[in-house]
Design a protein around this motif. Structure first.
Motif, PDB file in Angstrom:
ATOM      1  N   ARG A   8      40.535  34.409  34.127  1.00  0.00           N
ATOM      2  CA  ARG A   8      41.087  35.378  35.069  1.00  0.00           C
ATOM      3  C   ARG A   8      40.933  36.801  34.517  1.00  0.00           C
ATOM      4  NH1 ARG A   8      44.896  32.975  38.471  1.00  0.00           N
ATOM      5  NH2 ARG A   8      44.381  30.771  38.729  1.00  0.00           N
ATOM      6  N   THR A   9      40.860  37.755  35.427  1.00  0.00           N
ATOM      7  CA  THR A   9      40.715  39.159  35.043  1.00  0.00           C
ATOM      8  C   THR A   9      41.839  39.981  35.653  1.00  0.00           C
ATOM      9  OG1 THR A   9      38.310  38.926  34.997  1.00  0.00           O
ATOM     10  CG2 THR A   9      39.187  41.167  35.066  1.00  0.00           C
ATOM     11  N   ALA A  10      42.419  40.850  34.838  1.00  0.00           N
ATOM     12  CA  ALA A  10      43.495  41.732  35.290  1.00  0.00           C
ATOM     13  C   ALA A  10      43.103  43.188  35.101  1.00  0.00           C
ATOM     14  CB  ALA A  10      44.780  41.448  34.514  1.00  0.00           C
ATOM     15  N   ILE A  11      43.441  44.015  36.061  1.00  0.00           N
ATOM     16  CA  ILE A  11      43.389  45.467  35.903  1.00  0.00           C
ATOM     17  C   ILE A  11      44.811  45.937  35.640  1.00  0.00           C
ATOM     18  CG2 ILE A  11      42.993  47.670  37.064  1.00  0.00           C
ATOM     19  CD1 ILE A  11      40.760  46.302  38.659  1.00  0.00           C
ATOM     20  N   VAL A  12      44.990  46.700  34.563  1.00  0.00           N
ATOM     21  CA  VAL A  12      46.302  47.259  34.231  1.00  0.00           C
ATOM     22  C   VAL A  12      46.137  48.766  34.112  1.00  0.00           C
ATOM     23  CG1 VAL A  12      48.283  47.208  32.683  1.00  0.00           C
ATOM     24  CG2 VAL A  12      46.842  45.159  32.930  1.00  0.00           C
ATOM     25  N   THR A  13      46.771  49.503  34.988  1.00  0.00           N
ATOM     26  CA  THR A  13      46.626  50.959  34.955  1.00  0.00           C
ATOM     27  C   THR A  13      47.612  51.559  33.955  1.00  0.00           C
ATOM     28  OG1 THR A  13      48.218  51.473  36.718  1.00  0.00           O
ATOM     29  CG2 THR A  13      45.958  50.904  37.385  1.00  0.00           C
ATOM     30  N   GLY A  14      47.246  52.701  33.401  1.00  0.00           N
ATOM     31  CA  GLY A  14      48.110  53.382  32.456  1.00  0.00           C
ATOM     32  C   GLY A  14      48.420  52.539  31.234  1.00  0.00           C
ATOM     33  N   VAL A  84      38.639  40.092  40.069  1.00  0.00           N
ATOM     34  CA  VAL A  84      39.833  40.941  39.957  1.00  0.00           C
ATOM     35  C   VAL A  84      40.993  40.083  40.465  1.00  0.00           C
ATOM     36  CG1 VAL A  84      41.002  43.062  40.642  1.00  0.00           C
ATOM     37  CG2 VAL A  84      38.525  43.074  40.321  1.00  0.00           C
ATOM     38  N   ASP A  85      41.493  39.224  39.603  1.00  0.00           N
ATOM     39  CA  ASP A  85      42.509  38.253  39.999  1.00  0.00           C
ATOM     40  C   ASP A  85      43.911  38.849  40.015  1.00  0.00           C
ATOM     41  OD1 ASP A  85      40.712  35.752  39.901  1.00  0.00           O
ATOM     42  OD2 ASP A  85      40.410  36.676  37.937  1.00  0.00           O
ATOM     43  N   PHE A  86      44.144  39.797  39.102  1.00  0.00           N
ATOM     44  CA  PHE A  86      45.464  40.394  38.961  1.00  0.00           C
ATOM     45  C   PHE A  86      45.349  41.913  38.932  1.00  0.00           C
ATOM     46  CE2 PHE A  86      45.887  36.539  36.039  1.00  0.00           C
ATOM     47  CZ  PHE A  86      46.336  35.699  37.050  1.00  0.00           C
ATOM     48  N   LEU A  87      46.360  42.570  39.477  1.00  0.00           N
ATOM     49  CA  LEU A  87      46.466  44.025  39.401  1.00  0.00           C
ATOM     50  C   LEU A  87      47.886  44.380  38.991  1.00  0.00           C
ATOM     51  CD1 LEU A  87      45.546  46.992  39.975  1.00  0.00           C
ATOM     52  CD2 LEU A  87      46.294  46.621  42.349  1.00  0.00           C
ATOM     53  N   VAL A 120      49.278  52.158  46.299  1.00  0.00           N
ATOM     54  CA  VAL A 120      48.789  51.565  47.545  1.00  0.00           C
ATOM     55  C   VAL A 120      47.262  51.552  47.566  1.00  0.00           C
ATOM     56  CG1 VAL A 120      48.717  51.793  50.055  1.00  0.00           C
ATOM     57  CG2 VAL A 120      50.862  52.191  48.823  1.00  0.00           C
ATOM     58  N   SER A 121      46.655  52.637  47.124  1.00  0.00           N
ATOM     59  CA  SER A 121      45.198  52.715  47.121  1.00  0.00           C
ATOM     60  C   SER A 121      44.582  51.661  46.198  1.00  0.00           C
ATOM     61  CB  SER A 121      44.757  54.116  46.694  1.00  0.00           C
ATOM     62  OG  SER A 121      43.352  54.225  46.728  1.00  0.00           O
ATOM     63  N   TRP A 122      45.141  51.501  44.988  1.00  0.00           N
ATOM     64  CA  TRP A 122      44.639  50.461  44.076  1.00  0.00           C
ATOM     65  C   TRP A 122      44.711  49.081  44.739  1.00  0.00           C
ATOM     66  CZ3 TRP A 122      42.001  50.803  39.665  1.00  0.00           C
ATOM     67  CH2 TRP A 122      42.083  51.969  38.891  1.00  0.00           C
ATOM     68  N   ILE A 123      45.821  48.826  45.422  1.00  0.00           N
ATOM     69  CA  ILE A 123      45.989  47.521  46.062  1.00  0.00           C
ATOM     70  C   ILE A 123      44.972  47.343  47.190  1.00  0.00           C
ATOM     71  CG2 ILE A 123      47.562  46.135  47.480  1.00  0.00           C
ATOM     72  CD1 ILE A 123      49.862  47.363  45.757  1.00  0.00           C
ATOM     73  N   GLN A 124      44.800  48.364  48.001  1.00  0.00           N
ATOM     74  CA  GLN A 124      43.807  48.276  49.077  1.00  0.00           C
ATOM     75  C   GLN A 124      42.428  47.945  48.528  1.00  0.00           C
ATOM     76  OE1 GLN A 124      44.139  52.124  50.944  1.00  0.00           O
ATOM     77  NE2 GLN A 124      45.658  51.426  52.439  1.00  0.00           N
ATOM     78  N   LYS A 125      42.037  48.617  47.463  1.00  0.00           N
ATOM     79  CA  LYS A 125      40.693  48.439  46.915  1.00  0.00           C
ATOM     80  C   LYS A 125      40.538  47.080  46.236  1.00  0.00           C
ATOM     81  CE  LYS A 125      39.973  53.430  46.329  1.00  0.00           C
ATOM     82  NZ  LYS A 125      38.824  53.572  47.233  1.00  0.00           N
ATOM     83  N   ALA A 126      41.571  46.638  45.511  1.00  0.00           N
ATOM     84  CA  ALA A 126      41.489  45.324  44.861  1.00  0.00           C
ATOM     85  C   ALA A 126      41.419  44.209  45.899  1.00  0.00           C
ATOM     86  CB  ALA A 126      42.688  45.122  43.941  1.00  0.00           C
TER      87      ALA A 126
END
Length: 252
Positions: A8-14, A84-87, A120-126
């Motif tokens: 699985r792959t996660a994007i973690v911002t900041g 992109v399994d997790f955000l 919201v934008s990150w979620i829309q794109k993911a």
């Protein structure tokens, strides 16, 4: 629990330091590959090293509220790790400290932009790039200041309250294939929160039933749970992680 996120792959911002890095460390320990973001590539490179190097993590520098940066992060996640399994929307800013009646409104608009609209934008794109077709899980990092008024960081708390509402609404809209939850920490020992405890840590800690401030690992474990199948019947929830502080009406 090691290995539950294998493949699985996660994007973690900041996530070059603090809570974000603590979350990324836990996800990697559980088998995930992570793509982390922050403003400076140098600090991201250091964080990638702590996460085990290129086989486990990728750092992409940019502003969290920059749509082109968001597109690039998602593209690199797919190109490098295949999904992109997790955000985890961890990025949050609070460039002001003081009474809301004296708040600079330009700063207020920027706080909303980063803490709410960017999430919201990150979620829309993911969702568009992967999750709508394949499913996934999202965690938004909020704050206990979203639940009760906190002096001197009131507008930050207000934006986090908005984020809690966004979490609930998106949980309704994106189920059943995508779960959306949140986590609301109290004071965690990070550079971001230093103004809330620096020089008075022992005094501040004694006001909590568990008699200590949080550390990034405390939040990382809860986020990993919310992303995992152990939380498969949870969505739209914002979990408080606060050492019992809200029992005592502590929010700062």
């Amino acid at each position: 629990m090691t290995g539950r996120f294998d493949g699985r792959t996660a994007i973690v911002t900041g996530a070059s330091r603090g809570i974000g890095l603590g979350i990324a460390e836990r996800l990697v320990a559980d088998g995930a590959r992570v793509v982390i973001t922050a403003r400076k590539q140098e600090t991201l490179d250091e964080a990638v090293g702590k996460l085990g190097g290129a086989g486990h993590a990728l750092g992409v520098a940019g502003r969290a509220d920059d749509a082109e940066h968001q597109d690039e992060v998602i593209r690199q996640a797919l190109d490098t790790f295949g999904s992109v399994d997790f955000l985890v929307n961890n990025t949050g800013i609070n460039p002001t400290y003081g009474p809301m009646a004296e708040l600079d409104l330009g700063a207020a608009r920027k706080i909303v932009e980063v803490n709410c609209i960017a999430a919201v934008s990150w979620i829309q794109k993911a969702c568009a790039a992967w999750m709508n077709a394949n499913g996934g899980a999202i965690v938004n990092v909020s704050s206990v200041s979203s639940l009760r008024p906190a002096r001197n960081i009131g507008f930050y708390g207000a934006t986090k309250a908005m984020l809690n509402s966004i979490t609930e609404l998106l949980a309704l809209e994106l189920g059943p294939g995508i779960r959306v939850n949140g986590v609301a920490p109290a004071v965690v020992k990070t550079r971001f929160a230093a103004a809330l405890y620096e020089g008075r840590e022992e005094e501040t800690s004694q006001a909590y039933p568990l008699k200590r401030l949080g550390v990034p690992e405390d939040v990382g474990g809860v986020v990993a749970f919310l992303l995992s199948s152990d939380a498969a019947w949870m969505t739209g929830q914002t979990v408080v992680v606060d050492g019992g502080g809200t029992l005592m009406s502590i929010v700062e």
